[in-house]
Scaffold this active site. Structure first.
Site, mmCIF file in Angstrom:
data_model
loop_
_atom_site.group_PDB
_atom_site.id
_atom_site.type_symbol
_atom_site.label_atom_id
_atom_site.label_comp_id
_atom_site.label_asym_id
_atom_site.label_seq_id
_atom_site.Cartn_x
_atom_site.Cartn_y
_atom_site.Cartn_z
ATOM 1 N N HIS A 284 0.871 -1.172 0.000
ATOM 2 C CA HIS A 284 0.000 0.000 0.000
ATOM 3 C C HIS A 284 0.916 1.232 0.000
ATOM 4 C CE1 HIS A 284 -2.775 2.950 1.805
ATOM 5 N NE2 HIS A 284 -3.779 2.120 1.586
ATOM 6 N N ASP B 81 2.936 -4.387 8.261
ATOM 7 C CA ASP B 81 1.745 -3.565 8.073
ATOM 8 C C ASP B 81 0.548 -4.493 8.260
ATOM 9 O OD1 ASP B 81 -0.516 -2.404 7.020
ATOM 10 O OD2 ASP B 81 0.405 -1.727 5.161
ATOM 11 N N GLN C 38 -4.675 -5.004 6.968
ATOM 12 C CA GLN C 38 -5.687 -5.946 6.448
ATOM 13 C C GLN C 38 -5.761 -7.233 7.250
ATOM 14 O OE1 GLN C 38 -7.987 -5.487 4.232
ATOM 15 N NE2 GLN C 38 -7.251 -3.537 3.479
ATOM 16 N N LYS D 163 -10.581 -0.557 10.248
ATOM 17 C CA LYS D 163 -10.767 -1.748 9.410
ATOM 18 C C LYS D 163 -11.182 -2.956 10.246
ATOM 19 C CE LYS D 163 -7.916 -0.067 5.678
ATOM 20 N NZ LYS D 163 -6.753 -0.196 4.805
ATOM 21 N N CYS E 70 -4.656 2.452 -3.735
ATOM 22 C CA CYS E 70 -3.429 2.976 -3.119
ATOM 23 C C CYS E 70 -2.240 2.059 -3.363
ATOM 24 C CB CYS E 70 -3.600 3.194 -1.610
ATOM 25 S SG CYS E 70 -4.839 4.405 -1.217
HETATM 26 C C1 LIG Z 1 -5.778 0.606 4.598
HETATM 27 C C2 LIG Z 1 -4.380 0.178 4.523
HETATM 28 C C3 LIG Z 1 -3.350 1.020 4.924
HETATM 29 C C4 LIG Z 1 -3.583 2.434 5.367
HETATM 30 O O1 LIG Z 1 -4.375 2.476 6.519
HETATM 31 P P1 LIG Z 1 -4.921 3.880 7.050
HETATM 32 O O2 LIG Z 1 -5.914 3.482 8.077
HETATM 33 O O3 LIG Z 1 -5.555 4.559 5.867
HETATM 34 O O4 LIG Z 1 -3.772 4.647 7.586
HETATM 35 C C5 LIG Z 1 -2.057 0.544 4.856
HETATM 36 N N1 LIG Z 1 -1.804 -0.698 4.446
HETATM 37 C C6 LIG Z 1 -2.765 -1.552 4.055
HETATM 38 C C7 LIG Z 1 -2.406 -2.930 3.649
HETATM 39 C C8 LIG Z 1 -4.089 -1.135 4.071
HETATM 40 O O5 LIG Z 1 -5.040 -1.975 3.683
#
Ligand SMILES: *Cc1c(COP(=O)(O)O)cnc(C)c1O
Length: 421
Positions: free
Chosen positions: A129, A206, A209, A232, A372
């Site tokens: 992302h 990260d 998800q 999320k 993104c």
């Molecule tokens: C949504 C997402 C982000 C960014 O998250 P934010 O809540 O917008 O800061 C980063 N990495 C992944 C894999 C995402 O799905």
């Protein structure tokens, strides 16, 4: 407990708790398949947060009155819950505004602490992302470290071979920062293999998800830093968490300076507060953090194992059903590593049009665009057998979705192909 579908009783609880699921959109029952962008909100969590704001709210820490002490204990209880949720210690959990903030804070802190230096290499992947790509890319220009990539194959999949190829190309990166699950291809990454391959690297995951539907144990996986977002996983927007191993956090220079994060300040110098406060400058999103704690209560109450199993079974069904449609091109791996979302295109119809008709004629919320991850689109274009529109449609599920939602999606796609393809 169930196969793909919740029991009627469990589903009644869900419908009651997510009132928007009773809403009609364009004359149809809402089918919400945009969970990878943000999930629905639970009335249980929201009403507990409202009660907190109305009856227990005050600024936290450094005050002796009753409301301040109630608010502080709720806030710190939320931190304890996040810590327990990922098997960390409470002082290793820092509240952030979300994943993007967490990664930006980390990159900045690493360069300011001389841990990440000129000439060092940061290894990320081609499926990241923008939140885990742009901060590295930009700061590499100012601080002189290099950014290298674990390459994805033309389906957008990271394979064991591509991890090994990166290893032989880069040898020993200082930092490996990788998504736990791609928000485009749905691939859940082999974190254990990556850890094993890059033993000496600082490993950043990260978790945006992955965390919402899969139990992650930072100790068992030997993760150095983990970032994720509350929104999320049914919590409000504006709150997230950054986990870091204590020994590393101790060494890191903070990214934000100001109140709360200090110990002693003179006109000449400052000393920092202890963990985790050293990284929480200024007034935090107190209500958001407390609500993230309530969210964890909710998910645990529901049963994380149940949620994970439901999402796994629904993901399998989603992938299988879309695979049966010959005019639908699917991206990402074709096995059980493909979780919770599917990105695809309808041959001959632009993804924005697909999403629009799904909404207007079927009440289905999906997302279309580059998600993104613009550089990844050029990889997918290479493997595409259609006139690739540089974007995809993405359908993503969570625990309140059902098989029927996917059946309606399939019906919608067939309708679109018939009339617009
Ligand atoms: C949504 C997402 C982000 C960014 O998250 P934010 O809540 O917008 O800061 C980063 N990495 C992944 C894999 C995402 O799905």
């Amino acid at each position: 407990m169930h196969s793909t579908e919740w029991s009627d009783e469990a589903f009644c609880r869900i419908i009651e708790d997510f009132p928007v699921l009773n809403r009609e959109v364009n004359g149809k029952r809402l089918v919400y398949l945009d969970n990878a962008a943000s999930t629905l909100k639970s009335s249980t969590v929201i009403s507990k947060m409202t009660d907190f704001y109305l009856n227990h709210y005050s600024n936290i820490h450094r005050a002796v009155h009753t409301l301040a002490s109630e608010a502080t204990s709720e806030y710190e209880a939320a931190r304890d819950k996040v810590a327990r949720f990922i098997n960390a210690q409470s002082e290793e959990v820092i509240f952030t505004s979300g994943t993007t903030m967490g990664i930006n804070a980390l990159v900045n802190s690493l360069v300011r602490s001389d841990i990440l230096q000129k000439g060092d290499t940061v290894l990320i992947s081609q499926v990241e992302h923008h939140a885990n790509l742009v901060p590295w890319l930009r700061l590499s220009k100012f601080f002189g470290f290099k950014v290298e990539y674990i390459e994805a194959d033309v389906t957008g999949t990271i394979t064991p071979d591509s991890i090994l190829a990166a290893k032989s190309r880069v040898n020993s990166p200082k930092v490996v920062s990788i998504t736990g699950q791609s928000n485009v291809t749905g691939q859940t990454m082999p974190i254990d293999v990556i850890r094993e391959t890059f033993k000496d690297a600082i490993l950043i995951i990260d978790g945006a998800q992955l965390i919402p539907h899969k139990k992650i144990d930072v100790k068992a996986l030997d993760i150095d830093f983990l970032v994720f977002s509350g929104h999320k996983m049914i919590a409000p927007t504006g709150i997230g968490a950054l986990y870091g191993k204590r020994a590393l956090l101790e060494k890191l220079e903070p990214f934000l300076y100001g109140g709360e994060m200090i110990d002693k300040v003179t006109f000449e110098d400052v000393t920092f507060n202890v963990l985790p406060y050293k990284f929480e400058a200024g007034t935090q999103d107190i209500g958001g953090a407390v609500a993230l704690g309530y969210t964890i209560d909710y998910l645990e109450n529901f049963g994380l194992g149940n949620i994970q199993k439901h999402v796994e079974e629904l993901s399998k069904y989603l992938l299988e059903e879309l695979s049966k449609i010959d005019f639908v091109e699917i991206y990402g791996p074709r096995d059980e590593t493909h979780q919770s979302l599917v990105s695809f295109n309808v041959d001959g119809v632009h993804p924005h049009d697909v999403s629009q008709v799904l909404d207007e004629d079927f009440g289905i919320a999906t997302r279309s665009g580059h998600h993104c991850a613009q550089p990844l689109m050029s990889v997918l274009a290479r493997g595409s057998h259609i006139d690739f529109p540089n974007s995809t449609v993405r359908a993503s599920v969570y625990f309140y979705n059902r098989k029927e939602d996917i059946d309606i999606l399939v019906e919608g796609l067939k309708y679109i192909k018939r009339w617009f393809g």
